[in-house]
Scaffold this active site. Structure first.
Site, short mmCIF file in Angstrom:
data_model
loop_
_atom_site.label_atom_id
_atom_site.label_comp_id
_atom_site.label_asym_id
_atom_site.label_seq_id
_atom_site.Cartn_x
_atom_site.Cartn_y
_atom_site.Cartn_z
CB ILE A 151 21.25 34.44 -10.83
CG1 ILE A 151 20.05 34.21 -9.92
CG2 ILE A 151 20.88 35.10 -12.14
CD1 ILE A 151 19.36 35.48 -9.43
CB CYS A 152 18.58 30.89 -12.38
SG CYS A 152 17.17 29.83 -12.75
CB ALA A 153 20.10 27.36 -15.32
#
Length: 181
Positions: free
Chosen positions: A100-102
């Site tokens: 998730i995210c980066a």
């Protein structure tokens, strides 16, 4: 069993929300300290991991790994040879890899997302080499589950619960947590 890899600088909610949701669903979730037994979140909250990265066992009982984003947490995960080995094991064994995210950038740098629908934090898209980037909150494509960012953490967690425990169990946990009307 699920390993959630925690490295100094990880995004708090992207790890804690899925851990909480999966444990409520009855999944054996083990937090893994990559940078030590005590790990500090990106918002300076100290967390004590269940085990350290040198204690992981990659085998048939592992169903999924989770890579939370955040900085420098993502970089610390990517620089860990043990995390890289866990990703390789799951990819080769067709076990779920959630990022998730980066953190999906780690998978992109490894070339694992070629031809895969994926999402990530805005601005990280160029690292998802070869993927079919979609600006959605959560995307599952085969063994890969990717989430956009902190705001997607609950939806991400419920999707992981659905994959591991079934839709009914995931919906029950979501309802019990007052996340459904």
């Amino acid at each position: 069993m699920v390993y959630v890899f925690l490295a100094d600088g990880f995004e708090d909610v992207e790890a804690i929300a899925p851990i909480d949701i999966l444990r409520r669903a009855g999944v054996n979730v083990v937090t893994v300290g990559v940078t030590g037994k005590q790990v500090t979140t990106s918002h300076n909250i100290p967390i004590i991991a269940d085990i350290t990265v040198d204690e992981i066992k990659l085998g048939d009982d592992l169903d999924m790994i989770i890579l939370p984003g955040g900085m420098p947490g993502t970089t610390n995960l990517e620089n860990s040879s043990e995390v890289q080995a866990a990703i390789d094991f799951c990819y080769e064994s067709k076990k779920f890899i959630a990022a998730i995210c980066a953190a999906p950038t780690i998978l992109g740098h490894k070339g694992l997302l070629t031809g895969v629908k994926a999402t990530c934090f805005p601005g990280c898209e160029s690292a998802l080499k070869g993927s079919a980037h979609m600006p959605k909150m959560v995307i599952q494509d085969g063994i890969f589950i990717t989430g956009k960012g902190p705001g997607a953490a609950f939806k991400f967690g419920f999707k992981l619960a659905e994959l591991l425990c079934g839709k009914d169990k995931s919906l029950a946990v979501e309802s019990n947590m007052q996340c459904r009307e």
